[in-house]
Design an enzyme around this catalytic site. Structure first.
Site, PDB file in Angstrom:
ATOM      1  CE1 TYR A  44      -3.380   2.831   0.556  1.00  0.00           C
ATOM      2  CE2 TYR A  44      -2.267   3.269   2.641  1.00  0.00           C
ATOM      3  CZ  TYR A  44      -3.181   3.621   1.671  1.00  0.00           C
ATOM      4  OH  TYR A  44      -3.905   4.792   1.800  1.00  0.00           O
TER       5      TYR A  44
ATOM      6  CE  LYS B 270      -3.411   5.725  -1.518  1.00  0.00           C
ATOM      7  NZ  LYS B 270      -4.429   6.359  -2.358  1.00  0.00           N
TER       8      LYS B 270
HETATM    9  P1  NAP Z   1     -13.142   3.764   1.867  1.00  0.00           P
HETATM   10  O1  NAP Z   1     -14.259   4.252   2.689  1.00  0.00           O
HETATM   11  O2  NAP Z   1     -12.785   2.324   1.903  1.00  0.00           O
HETATM   12  O3  NAP Z   1     -13.377   4.235   0.364  1.00  0.00           O
HETATM   13  C1  NAP Z   1     -12.610   3.755  -0.707  1.00  0.00           C
HETATM   14  C2  NAP Z   1     -13.407   3.897  -1.969  1.00  0.00           C
HETATM   15  O4  NAP Z   1     -12.611   3.436  -3.087  1.00  0.00           O
HETATM   16  C3  NAP Z   1     -14.665   3.022  -1.963  1.00  0.00           C
HETATM   17  O5  NAP Z   1     -15.699   3.748  -2.579  1.00  0.00           O
HETATM   18  C4  NAP Z   1     -14.258   1.841  -2.818  1.00  0.00           C
HETATM   19  O6  NAP Z   1     -15.343   1.206  -3.457  1.00  0.00           O
HETATM   20  C5  NAP Z   1     -13.415   2.558  -3.835  1.00  0.00           C
HETATM   21  N1  NAP Z   1     -12.668   1.629  -4.683  1.00  0.00           N
HETATM   22  C6  NAP Z   1     -11.779   0.670  -4.326  1.00  0.00           C
HETATM   23  N2  NAP Z   1     -11.359  -0.007  -5.416  1.00  0.00           N
HETATM   24  C7  NAP Z   1     -11.999   0.552  -6.480  1.00  0.00           C
HETATM   25  C8  NAP Z   1     -12.000   0.318  -7.871  1.00  0.00           C
HETATM   26  N3  NAP Z   1     -11.263  -0.663  -8.430  1.00  0.00           N
HETATM   27  N4  NAP Z   1     -12.777   1.094  -8.685  1.00  0.00           N
HETATM   28  C9  NAP Z   1     -13.543   2.079  -8.154  1.00  0.00           C
HETATM   29  N5  NAP Z   1     -13.615   2.328  -6.841  1.00  0.00           N
HETATM   30  C10 NAP Z   1     -12.843   1.580  -6.028  1.00  0.00           C
HETATM   31  O7  NAP Z   1     -11.790   4.516   2.305  1.00  0.00           O
HETATM   32  P2  NAP Z   1     -11.391   6.065   2.232  1.00  0.00           P
HETATM   33  O8  NAP Z   1     -10.543   6.325   3.413  1.00  0.00           O
HETATM   34  O9  NAP Z   1     -12.556   6.916   1.985  1.00  0.00           O
HETATM   35  O10 NAP Z   1     -10.415   6.025   0.960  1.00  0.00           O
HETATM   36  C11 NAP Z   1     -10.389   7.038  -0.024  1.00  0.00           C
HETATM   37  C12 NAP Z   1      -8.945   7.310  -0.424  1.00  0.00           C
HETATM   38  O11 NAP Z   1      -8.265   7.903   0.689  1.00  0.00           O
HETATM   39  C13 NAP Z   1      -8.143   6.069  -0.799  1.00  0.00           C
HETATM   40  O12 NAP Z   1      -7.367   6.350  -1.945  1.00  0.00           O
HETATM   41  C14 NAP Z   1      -7.251   5.848   0.403  1.00  0.00           C
HETATM   42  O13 NAP Z   1      -6.051   5.181   0.078  1.00  0.00           O
HETATM   43  C15 NAP Z   1      -7.008   7.275   0.837  1.00  0.00           C
HETATM   44  N6  NAP Z   1      -6.542   7.424   2.212  1.00  0.00           N
HETATM   45  C16 NAP Z   1      -7.375   7.156   3.252  1.00  0.00           C
HETATM   46  C17 NAP Z   1      -6.906   7.320   4.562  1.00  0.00           C
HETATM   47  C18 NAP Z   1      -7.774   7.072   5.743  1.00  0.00           C
HETATM   48  O14 NAP Z   1      -7.262   7.134   6.882  1.00  0.00           O
HETATM   49  N7  NAP Z   1      -9.055   6.808   5.595  1.00  0.00           N
HETATM   50  C19 NAP Z   1      -5.591   7.761   4.790  1.00  0.00           C
HETATM   51  C20 NAP Z   1      -4.783   8.014   3.701  1.00  0.00           C
HETATM   52  C21 NAP Z   1      -5.268   7.867   2.415  1.00  0.00           C
HETATM   53  P3  NAP Z   1     -15.965  -0.216  -2.968  1.00  0.00           P
HETATM   54  O15 NAP Z   1     -16.970   0.151  -1.926  1.00  0.00           O
HETATM   55  O16 NAP Z   1     -16.557  -0.789  -4.209  1.00  0.00           O
HETATM   56  O17 NAP Z   1     -14.822  -1.027  -2.432  1.00  0.00           O
END
Ligand code: NAP
Length: 302
Positions: free
Chosen positions: A167, A171
């Site tokens: 992961y 990133k």
């Molecule tokens: P989340 O609630 O798990 O949301 C992730 C989203 O990405 C979900 O809608 C998921 O859809 C979608 N996704 C995954 N694979 C996909 C694909 N192949 N095509 C289209 N959509 C896809 O987590 P989040 O925290 O909101 O994540 C959003 C972004 O923030 C990510 O890039 C993550 O790496 C980044 N991020 C998050 C954090 C944190 O602490 N939350 C920290 C650093 C970075 P499904 O429901 O279909 O799986």
């Protein structure tokens, strides 16, 4: 005219001009089934953008459709799906002013035991998915005289930690692409902002934990550290910054004429980069080794 009156009028004018500036701007957001993407879609819509929210499973977007947000099915790992979505937005709105590449997940577990198919899947989503969207949207943005691309990276791309190597690498790769895209797209009036969240409330931890079921073999070399591995997968959801707070801060940046190249928001956004910057590699790795109990890994052999 009193100071209070002056301030009030200035604020009102500012709010007015910000709303005017957003009105009619078209935003395309990926990964809106939950977490950051969903909140972004809602808040951009409330702020005056014409939003197209996307997700792999259209049924997860029903709540957004009800609010008047455009919704489309999109799997970022599927080039045909990306092209179809961009063509649909173009047909409906004629332009894309803001692309937010948010879709992503965390493939957790020790690198040495991660099935190669999972490594490929991680990069296909977090890195190639972004490239697909950028390649599909940039010509349209160029034709309309400019646009904004926001790529959601992570502080994990700055400070890699055990049991999240793939992961973190995805990133870090995205951050490198952001820098180059910023330079290459600037001549066409396209700005690229790298958003590197700390720990933000979302379904990230649940999805990361689910990835472990696919990646961690029952006979793992790290069987003694199963708890630590699980804790790493869920780490972002321990006292995280609220999604609403994160999105409010992010959206405020979008109202600037000139966007900052890199923005870090949320719990840990200062500490993680500082640890990277200040500690020599040996000290940093010793420290992380202790935090993740790596010395006990050998215990699994005996
Ligand atoms: P989340 O609630 O798990 O949301 C992730 C989203 O990405 C979900 O809608 C998921 O859809 C979608 N996704 C995954 N694979 C996909 C694909 N192949 N095509 C289209 N959509 C896809 O987590 P989040 O925290 O909101 O994540 C959003 C972004 O923030 C990510 O890039 C993550 O790496 C980044 N991020 C998050 C954090 C944190 O602490 N939350 C920290 C650093 C970075 P499904 O429901 O279909 O799986």
């Amino acid at each position: 005219m009193g100071v209070e009156e002056t301030v009030t009028r200035t604020d009102a004018e500012t709010v007015h001009s910000v709303a005017d500036g957003r009105a009619g701007r078209v935003a395309l957001v990926t990964g809106c089934s939950s977490g950051i993407g969903r909140e972004l879609a809602l808040r951009l819509h409330e702020g005056g953008y014409r939003v197209f929210a996307t997700a792999r499973r259209p049924e997860t977007l029903e709540g957004l459709t009800g609010k008047g947000i455009g919704t489309l099915e999109l799997d970022v790992t599927d080039g045909a799906s990306v092209d179809a979505v961009v063509a649909s937005v173009r047909a409906a709105a004629g332009r894309i002013d803001l692309l937010i590449n948010n879709a992503g997940y965390g493939a957790m577990g020790p690198v040495v035991e991660m099935p190669l198919a999972e490594v490929v899947r991680q990069f296909d989503t977090n890195v190639y998915g972004v490239v697909r969207l950028v390649q599909a949207c940039a010509p349209l943005m160029r034709g309309q005289g400019g646009g904004v691309i926001v790529n959601i990276g992570s502080c994990s791309g700055i400070l890699p930690t055990p049991f999240s190597g793939v992961y973190c690498a995805s990133k870090a790769a995205l951050h490198a692409l952001d820098e180059v895209l910023r330079m290459e797209l600037a001549p066409f009036g396209i700005q690229v902002m790298s958003v590197q969240p700390g720990a933000i409330e979302s379904s990230f931890g649940d999805n990361a934990e689910a990835s472990l079921a696919r990646t961690l073999p029952p006979e793992s070399m790290y069987a003694a550290l199963r708890e630590q591995i699980l804790r790493r997968a869920r780490a972002s959801q321990s006292h995280p910054t609220s999604t609403a707070q994160f999105v409010t801060t992010l959206i405020a940046y979008l109202d600037r004429e000139r966007l900052p190249p890199v923005v870090r928001i949320g719990k840990g956004h200062l500490g993680m980069p500082l640890l990277r910057l200040l500690l020599p590699a040996r000290v940093r790795e010793w420290l992380l080794g202790r935090v993740f109990g790596l010395r006990r890994a050998r215990g699994a052999e005996t």
